[in-house]
Design a protein around this motif. Structure first.
Motif, PDB file in Angstrom:
ATOM      1  N   THR A  39       0.842  -1.189   0.000  1.00  0.00           N
ATOM      2  CA  THR A  39       0.000   0.000   0.000  1.00  0.00           C
ATOM      3  C   THR A  39       0.876   1.237   0.000  1.00  0.00           C
ATOM      4  O   THR A  39       2.028   1.203   0.437  1.00  0.00           O
ATOM      5  N   THR A  40       0.332   2.321  -0.507  1.00  0.00           N
ATOM      6  CA  THR A  40       0.996   3.621  -0.471  1.00  0.00           C
ATOM      7  C   THR A  40       0.126   4.548   0.359  1.00  0.00           C
ATOM      8  O   THR A  40      -1.060   4.706   0.075  1.00  0.00           O
ATOM      9  N   VAL A  41       0.707   5.141   1.400  1.00  0.00           N
ATOM     10  CA  VAL A  41       0.008   6.124   2.218  1.00  0.00           C
ATOM     11  C   VAL A  41       0.502   7.501   1.798  1.00  0.00           C
ATOM     12  O   VAL A  41       1.708   7.741   1.715  1.00  0.00           O
ATOM     13  N   VAL A  42      -0.440   8.390   1.489  1.00  0.00           N
ATOM     14  CA  VAL A  42      -0.112   9.759   1.116  1.00  0.00           C
ATOM     15  C   VAL A  42      -0.528  10.657   2.279  1.00  0.00           C
ATOM     16  O   VAL A  42      -1.693  10.652   2.684  1.00  0.00           O
ATOM     17  N   LEU A  43       0.430  11.408   2.830  1.00  0.00           N
ATOM     18  CA  LEU A  43       0.188  12.327   3.949  1.00  0.00           C
ATOM     19  C   LEU A  43       0.274  13.762   3.461  1.00  0.00           C
ATOM     20  O   LEU A  43       1.138  14.076   2.639  1.00  0.00           O
ATOM     21  N   LYS A  44      -0.590  14.634   3.980  1.00  0.00           N
ATOM     22  CA  LYS A  44      -0.473  16.074   3.732  1.00  0.00           C
ATOM     23  C   LYS A  44       0.240  16.685   4.922  1.00  0.00           C
ATOM     24  O   LYS A  44      -0.192  16.519   6.057  1.00  0.00           O
ATOM     25  N   LYS A  45       1.358  17.384   4.673  1.00  0.00           N
ATOM     26  CA  LYS A  45       2.100  18.045   5.745  1.00  0.00           C
ATOM     27  C   LYS A  45       2.604  19.376   5.216  1.00  0.00           C
ATOM     28  O   LYS A  45       3.313  19.408   4.217  1.00  0.00           O
ATOM     29  N   ASP A  46       2.203  20.444   5.896  1.00  0.00           N
ATOM     30  CA  ASP A  46       2.619  21.793   5.495  1.00  0.00           C
ATOM     31  C   ASP A  46       2.337  22.061   4.022  1.00  0.00           C
ATOM     32  O   ASP A  46       3.161  22.629   3.311  1.00  0.00           O
ATOM     33  N   GLY A  47       1.172  21.619   3.539  1.00  0.00           N
ATOM     34  CA  GLY A  47       0.761  21.869   2.165  1.00  0.00           C
ATOM     35  C   GLY A  47       1.395  20.962   1.129  1.00  0.00           C
ATOM     36  O   GLY A  47       1.107  21.075  -0.052  1.00  0.00           O
ATOM     37  N   GLU A  48       2.265  20.047   1.548  1.00  0.00           N
ATOM     38  CA  GLU A  48       2.915  19.128   0.621  1.00  0.00           C
ATOM     39  C   GLU A  48       2.437  17.708   0.872  1.00  0.00           C
ATOM     40  O   GLU A  48       2.000  17.375   1.968  1.00  0.00           O
ATOM     41  N   GLU A  49       2.521  16.883  -0.167  1.00  0.00           N
ATOM     42  CA  GLU A  49       2.176  15.471  -0.030  1.00  0.00           C
ATOM     43  C   GLU A  49       3.440  14.641   0.157  1.00  0.00           C
ATOM     44  O   GLU A  49       4.384  14.761  -0.612  1.00  0.00           O
ATOM     45  N   LEU A  50       3.444  13.824   1.204  1.00  0.00           N
ATOM     46  CA  LEU A  50       4.534  12.891   1.468  1.00  0.00           C
ATOM     47  C   LEU A  50       4.025  11.485   1.211  1.00  0.00           C
ATOM     48  O   LEU A  50       2.888  11.161   1.557  1.00  0.00           O
ATOM     49  N   THR A  51       4.843  10.640   0.624  1.00  0.00           N
ATOM     50  CA  THR A  51       4.436   9.290   0.265  1.00  0.00           C
ATOM     51  C   THR A  51       5.214   8.259   1.078  1.00  0.00           C
ATOM     52  O   THR A  51       6.438   8.325   1.152  1.00  0.00           O
ATOM     53  N   LEU A  52       4.479   7.332   1.695  1.00  0.00           N
ATOM     54  CA  LEU A  52       5.069   6.204   2.416  1.00  0.00           C
ATOM     55  C   LEU A  52       4.630   4.928   1.719  1.00  0.00           C
ATOM     56  O   LEU A  52       3.444   4.740   1.468  1.00  0.00           O
ATOM     57  N   ILE A  53       5.560   4.049   1.413  1.00  0.00           N
ATOM     58  CA  ILE A  53       5.224   2.780   0.773  1.00  0.00           C
ATOM     59  C   ILE A  53       5.428   1.666   1.785  1.00  0.00           C
ATOM     60  O   ILE A  53       6.491   1.566   2.408  1.00  0.00           O
TER      61      ILE A  53
END
Length: 95
Positions: A39-53
């Motif tokens: 799975t890929t988790v997409v996080l919003k942080k400070d207006g940016e998207e971070l991706t965790l696989i």
């Protein structure tokens, strides 16, 4: 303490094919254990998207009060642990 642990939701999510979840946010931290698949988790942080696989056996950490969503790659089974009280969902990408 143990009282807080028992308030947490322990649940399993199983998808048979690739899928995307809506965005969600809750005030409490979340742990995702990838039991099968990826799975890929997409996080919003400070207006940016971070991706965790996450792949089978990985544990992903989602900080509380973070908007996030998932994109699964094929069949996947996840165990998630969090306190879901105060959860919000949206289909639109949060600011």
């Amino acid at each position: 303490g143990m009282t807080e642990f028992y308030k947490m939701t322990r649940n399993c999510l199983k998808c048979e094919k690739s899928a995307s979840t809506p965005w969600e946010e809750h005030p409490h931290d979340e742990f995702l254990l990838v039991v099968e698949g990826q799975t890929t988790v997409v996080l919003k942080k400070d207006g940016e998207e971070l991706t965790l696989i996450g792949k089978k056996g990985d544990v992903l950490f989602v900080p509380g009060s973070s908007w996030h969503r998932q994109d699964t790659q094929g069949p996947v089974a996840l165990l998630y642990i969090t306190d879901k009280s105060g959860t919000q969902h949206t289909a639109k990408t949060p600011a």
